[in-house]
Design a protein around this motif. Structure first.
Motif, PDB file in Angstrom:
ATOM      1  N   ASP A  76     -14.600 -22.582  15.372  1.00  0.00           N
ATOM      2  CA  ASP A  76     -14.977 -21.220  14.999  1.00  0.00           C
ATOM      3  C   ASP A  76     -16.344 -21.287  14.312  1.00  0.00           C
ATOM      4  OD1 ASP A  76     -15.292 -18.697  13.929  1.00  0.00           O
ATOM      5  OD2 ASP A  76     -13.159 -18.472  13.420  1.00  0.00           O
ATOM      6  N   ASN A  77     -17.362 -20.806  15.015  1.00  0.00           N
ATOM      7  CA  ASN A  77     -18.731 -20.885  14.487  1.00  0.00           C
ATOM      8  C   ASN A  77     -18.959 -20.000  13.273  1.00  0.00           C
ATOM      9  OD1 ASN A  77     -20.339 -22.656  16.379  1.00  0.00           O
ATOM     10  ND2 ASN A  77     -19.367 -21.257  17.839  1.00  0.00           N
ATOM     11  N   ARG A  78     -18.031 -19.071  13.011  1.00  0.00           N
ATOM     12  CA  ARG A  78     -18.208 -18.165  11.876  1.00  0.00           C
ATOM     13  C   ARG A  78     -17.934 -18.861  10.554  1.00  0.00           C
ATOM     14  NH1 ARG A  78     -14.025 -13.800  13.947  1.00  0.00           N
ATOM     15  NH2 ARG A  78     -12.868 -15.767  13.894  1.00  0.00           N
ATOM     16  N   CYS A  79     -17.226 -19.985  10.592  1.00  0.00           N
ATOM     17  CA  CYS A  79     -16.845 -20.644   9.333  1.00  0.00           C
ATOM     18  C   CYS A  79     -16.917 -22.167   9.398  1.00  0.00           C
ATOM     19  CB  CYS A  79     -15.461 -20.187   8.900  1.00  0.00           C
ATOM     20  SG  CYS A  79     -14.177 -20.630  10.081  1.00  0.00           S
ATOM     21  N   THR A  80     -17.673 -22.703  10.368  1.00  0.00           N
ATOM     22  CA  THR A  80     -17.871 -24.162  10.420  1.00  0.00           C
ATOM     23  C   THR A  80     -19.320 -24.465  10.799  1.00  0.00           C
ATOM     24  OG1 THR A  80     -17.328 -24.297  12.782  1.00  0.00           O
ATOM     25  CG2 THR A  80     -15.506 -24.629  11.235  1.00  0.00           C
ATOM     26  N   MET A  81     -19.740 -25.701  10.526  1.00  0.00           N
ATOM     27  CA  MET A  81     -20.957 -26.251  11.119  1.00  0.00           C
ATOM     28  C   MET A  81     -20.549 -27.517  11.854  1.00  0.00           C
ATOM     29  SD  MET A  81     -24.454 -26.130   8.948  1.00  0.00           S
ATOM     30  CE  MET A  81     -23.844 -26.964   7.499  1.00  0.00           C
ATOM     31  N   HIS A  82     -21.392 -27.914  12.813  1.00  0.00           N
ATOM     32  CA  HIS A  82     -21.141 -29.158  13.535  1.00  0.00           C
ATOM     33  C   HIS A  82     -22.462 -29.792  13.914  1.00  0.00           C
ATOM     34  CE1 HIS A  82     -21.688 -26.093  16.657  1.00  0.00           C
ATOM     35  NE2 HIS A  82     -22.122 -27.064  17.430  1.00  0.00           N
ATOM     36  N   ARG A  83     -22.380 -31.054  14.299  1.00  0.00           N
ATOM     37  CA  ARG A  83     -23.554 -31.744  14.837  1.00  0.00           C
ATOM     38  C   ARG A  83     -23.091 -32.865  15.748  1.00  0.00           C
ATOM     39  NH1 ARG A  83     -25.942 -35.748  10.032  1.00  0.00           N
ATOM     40  NH2 ARG A  83     -23.982 -36.844   9.652  1.00  0.00           N
ATOM     41  N   ALA A  84     -23.933 -33.201  16.722  1.00  0.00           N
ATOM     42  CA  ALA A  84     -23.687 -34.367  17.569  1.00  0.00           C
ATOM     43  C   ALA A  84     -24.191 -35.597  16.826  1.00  0.00           C
ATOM     44  CB  ALA A  84     -24.438 -34.215  18.885  1.00  0.00           C
TER      45      ALA A  84
END
Ligand code: OGA
Ligand code: MN
Length: 291
Positions: free
Chosen positions: A255-263
């Motif tokens: 859920d992009n509204r409440c998380t961040m991510h990275r490769a």
């Protein structure tokens, strides 16, 4: 459907469901409920083709209309709403070292939230692993609601009503990529987003951060960028990060509204990594959503 928590409030694994088959309303509701609580959900061993991945995504909500890419004329995947998250050229060979698309894709190694640079940003992303390298290339996730919860009160007050400008140009500039065409500069004109939002499914506050941020309204730029760096550092402290080690045919949804991510990096000069992403669109620009 079986749901197993990886951490009590963040990341779950869902098994005993076949995503190739049409989902029932009850299954859609159960997945949404798991997403509202865990924000990241892993579906192991789902051997989907493009049409099946497309149909699954479409069943969960309206899709994003456009892909965020450079060199639009060089596209490997026929579905125009499927994002090519790979190191591959149109003919399936590994991209040349200095290919513009490779330079641009390296931006995925910075912490971000998908499409925060679009006026109406992304809701869920679904990333499906078709080919994975023999080692490395994990994807990491951080929970922005937990990050808000553990901020000092003083910082909560300071940032609560701030508005940031997001653009792909800002995130790529951090890596020294600045060769955008005139059309790309127009496509990626910065958009305003709230820095603190309320996640509707859990009614929890969340910090809306991304490396796409290049300015905070009403703040001198260096002061703004130092603040954003500090917040990203806070939100991505190692002990709070979930690092996903891929197996072929995993589908990971966040859920992009409440998380961040990275490769994370891998040997992309010698090994293929072919991931394909479908993305749901959010309901409105964050400034038009309740605070
Ligand atoms: C994405 C993304 C990270 C990865 O698909 O949006 O950022 O590990 N992917 O490929
Ligand atoms: Mn992404």
């Amino acid at each position: 459907m079986h749901i197993k928590a990886i951490r009590p409030d963040f990341v779950a694994e869902i098994s005993e469901i076949d995503l190739r088959l049409p989902l029932t309303d009850a299954q859609v509701a159960e997945i949404d409920k798991a997403m509202d609580h865990f924000a990241v959900v892993v579906f192991p061993a789902q051997e989907l083709n493009d049409d099946q991945e497309f149909a699954f995504a479409q069943r969960l909500g309206p899709l994003e209309e456009t892909r965020a890419v450079v060199d639009v004329h060089k596209q490997r995947l026929p579905h125009h709403q499927m994002n090519d998250i790979s190191n591959l050229d149109v003919d399936g060979s590994i991209l040349a070292l200095d290919d513009r698309r490779r330079m641009f894709n390296l931006g995925n190694l910075l912490w971000h939230s998908d499409s925060s640079f679009k006026a109406t940003p992304a809701k869920y992303s679904m990333l499906h692993a078709r080919v994975i390298p023999p080692e490395d290339g994990n994807t990491e996730f951080a929970d922005m609601r937990a990050a808000w919860d553990r901020l000092p009160e003083k910082t909560k007050k300071q940032i609560d009503s701030l508005v940031c400008d997001h653009s792909l140009i800002y995130s790529r500039a951090q890596l020294g990529f600045d060769s955008f065409t005139e059309q790309e500069l127009i496509n990626y004109t910065p958009v305003p987003q709230r820095l603190v939002r309320r996640h509707p499914g859990s009614d929890r506050k969340s910090i809306y951060l991304a490396s796409h941020i290049g300015a905070v309204h009403g703040m001198p730029r260096p002061e703004a960028m130092v603040l954003i760096r500090d917040l990203i550092e806070h939100a991505t402290a190692r002990e709070y990060v979930y690092s996903h080690k891929w197996h072929q045919f995993d589908l990971v949804m966040w859920d992009n509204r409440c998380t961040m991510h990275r490769a994370r990096p891998y040997d992309d000069k010698n090994y293929k990594r072919d991931m394909r992403r479908m993305t749901l669109t959010d309901s409105a620009p964050t400034l038009e959503q309740p605070a």
